[in-house]
Design a protein around this motif. Structure first.
Motif, PDB file in Angstrom:
ATOM      1  N   ASP A   6       0.828  -1.208   0.000  1.00 33.21           N
ATOM      2  CA  ASP A   6       0.000   0.000   0.000  1.00 33.21           C
ATOM      3  C   ASP A   6       0.861   1.255   0.000  1.00 33.21           C
ATOM      4  OD1 ASP A   6      -2.173  -1.673   0.061  1.00 33.21           O
ATOM      5  OD2 ASP A   6      -2.604  -1.364   2.197  1.00 33.21           O
ATOM      6  N   GLU A  10       1.105   4.175  -2.974  1.00 32.38           N
ATOM      7  CA  GLU A  10       0.942   5.621  -2.749  1.00 32.38           C
ATOM      8  C   GLU A  10       2.181   6.404  -3.186  1.00 32.38           C
ATOM      9  OE1 GLU A  10      -1.712   7.363   0.215  1.00 32.38           O
ATOM     10  OE2 GLU A  10      -1.235   5.552   1.375  1.00 32.38           O
ATOM     11  N   ILE A  48      -7.083   2.655  -1.858  1.00 35.55           N
ATOM     12  CA  ILE A  48      -6.274   3.250  -0.798  1.00 35.55           C
ATOM     13  C   ILE A  48      -6.490   4.756  -0.703  1.00 35.55           C
ATOM     14  CG2 ILE A  48      -3.907   3.667  -0.017  1.00 35.55           C
ATOM     15  CD1 ILE A  48      -3.140   1.092  -1.560  1.00 35.55           C
TER      16      ILE A  48
END
Length: 84
Positions: A6, A10, A48
């Motif tokens: 994750d 990002e 996310i």
């Protein structure tokens, strides 16, 4: 899932959104495959960080629209250098 995936999604998304670079350039910089970058920014990032996902999609759409131009320039450079 794994938190590092994750975080990577990002970081890659932020890089593409801020720099306007291609998936290929991001893959080289982050030392992952183009497939991994694509999966991170099109599937994982949507869940996310939806706001970042929208910014990245705008860059990807722009890059896709310009792709034929970059390919033509590369071919031009290839044959121009071969003629020398």
């Amino acid at each position: 899932m794994y938190s590092y995936i994750d975080e990577r999604a990002e970081r890659i998304g932020s890089y593409i959104a801020e720099s306007g670079q291609t998936v290929r350039n991001a893959a080289k910089l982050f030392a992952v495959s183009k497939s991994t970058v694509h999966k991170d920014i099109t599937h994982r990032l949507r869940h996310i960080n939806p706001a970042l996902y929208a910014r990245v999609q705008a860059v990807l759409d722009k890059n896709k629209a310009e792709r034929h131009i970059r390919g033509g320039e590369a071919t031009h450079r290839k044959y121009k250098s071969a003629a020398l």
